[in-house]
Design a protein around this motif. Structure first.
Motif, short mmCIF file in Angstrom:
data_model
loop_
_atom_site.label_atom_id
_atom_site.label_comp_id
_atom_site.label_asym_id
_atom_site.label_seq_id
_atom_site.Cartn_x
_atom_site.Cartn_y
_atom_site.Cartn_z
N PRO A 1 0.81 -1.23 0.00
CA PRO A 1 0.00 0.00 0.00
C PRO A 1 0.84 1.28 0.00
O PRO A 1 0.32 2.36 -0.26
CB PRO A 1 -0.81 -0.10 1.29
N TYR A 2 2.15 1.17 0.25
CA TYR A 2 3.02 2.35 0.32
C TYR A 2 3.92 2.50 -0.91
O TYR A 2 4.75 3.39 -0.95
CB TYR A 2 3.92 2.27 1.56
N ALA A 3 3.77 1.61 -1.89
CA ALA A 3 4.69 1.61 -3.04
C ALA A 3 4.59 2.89 -3.85
O ALA A 3 3.51 3.46 -4.03
CB ALA A 3 4.38 0.41 -3.93
N ASP A 4 5.76 3.36 -4.31
CA ASP A 4 5.81 4.50 -5.21
C ASP A 4 6.68 4.12 -6.41
O ASP A 4 7.07 2.96 -6.56
CB ASP A 4 6.33 5.76 -4.49
N GLU A 5 7.00 5.06 -7.25
CA GLU A 5 7.76 4.76 -8.47
C GLU A 5 9.15 4.19 -8.16
O GLU A 5 9.64 3.33 -8.87
CB GLU A 5 7.87 6.03 -9.34
N THR A 6 9.78 4.67 -7.09
CA THR A 6 11.09 4.17 -6.70
C THR A 6 11.02 2.67 -6.40
O THR A 6 11.89 1.90 -6.78
CB THR A 6 11.62 4.93 -5.47
N CYS A 7 9.96 2.26 -5.72
CA CYS A 7 9.79 0.85 -5.35
C CYS A 7 9.67 -0.03 -6.60
O CYS A 7 10.08 -1.19 -6.59
CB CYS A 7 8.55 0.66 -4.49
N ARG A 8 9.10 0.52 -7.66
CA ARG A 8 8.89 -0.25 -8.88
C ARG A 8 10.18 -0.45 -9.68
O ARG A 8 10.28 -1.36 -10.48
CB ARG A 8 7.84 0.43 -9.76
#
Length: 195
Positions: A178-185
């Motif tokens: 639920p906290y993922a952003d573009e960096t996480c991808r």
């Protein structure tokens, strides 16, 4: 069991049988059951025999992969008690692999939470259980029923485990996080010491 003793130690057949019976007694199997066949044992008794076989050569490290699977709660507690007693008796380290968080709390000092083959969080059982930091660890605890909190529904972790042959780029948990952003991808997270 006796054949394992003979294979690893230079002892007679009679001595191997004596040692096997002694070890069976240690794990709670009466030595008069020595000549019984596997089908004559309950699941808990079979697990005790397997523990006996694993400990015959007094290893420094025991790797126990789901040692209480398919056992009822009472037998599970007995098997865990045996493992803990033998750990202290033989001054042995144990790596316990399990999905049962209750078993981890019962027998372990440190815990590593693994997702998609990677450690996502590690620490003392107390630290990880009382203050989980990784979203997957939080999700695991959030999906368990609690006697302390009144909830109408459990909160399962969204999504499905990834295909091990086709893991996502970046953080392996990002499609479910639920906290993922573009960096996480795009980037794998760095290991960070929090305490």
């Amino acid at each position: 069991i006796a054949s394992l003793i003979r294979r690893h130690n230079n002892v007679s057949k009679a001595e191997a049988e004596r040692q096997a019976k002694e070890m069976l007694e240690i794990v709670g199997v009466k030595s008069d059951r020595f000549n019984d066949y596997p089908h004559q044992f309950s699941g808990g008794m079979k697990q005790r025999v397997v523990i006996t076989m694993a400990l015959l050569c007094h290893p420094d490290l025991l790797i126990a992969d789901e040692p209480t699977t398919a056992l009822d709660v009472t037998i599970q507690a007995q098997v865990l008690e045996i493992i803990a007693d033998l750990q202290h008796k033989y001054n042995m380290s144990i790596i316990l692999i399990t999905h049962d968080l209750g078993v981890v709390a019962e027998i372990c000092r440190r815990v590593a939470v693994i997702y998609a083959g990677e450690i996502v969080e590690m620490g003392t059982v107390r630290d990880v259980y009382l203050n989980p930091r990784h979203p997957y660890t939080k999700g695991l605890f959030g999906s368990l029923p609690s006697l302390d909190k009144k909830t109408h529904r459990l909160k399962p972790i969204a999504g499905l485990m990834p295909d091990p042959a086709n893991l996502p780029e970046g953080c392996k948990f990002h499609p479910r996080c639920p906290y993922a952003d573009e960096t996480c991808r795009t980037q794998e997270p760095m290991t960070t010491e929090l305490s």
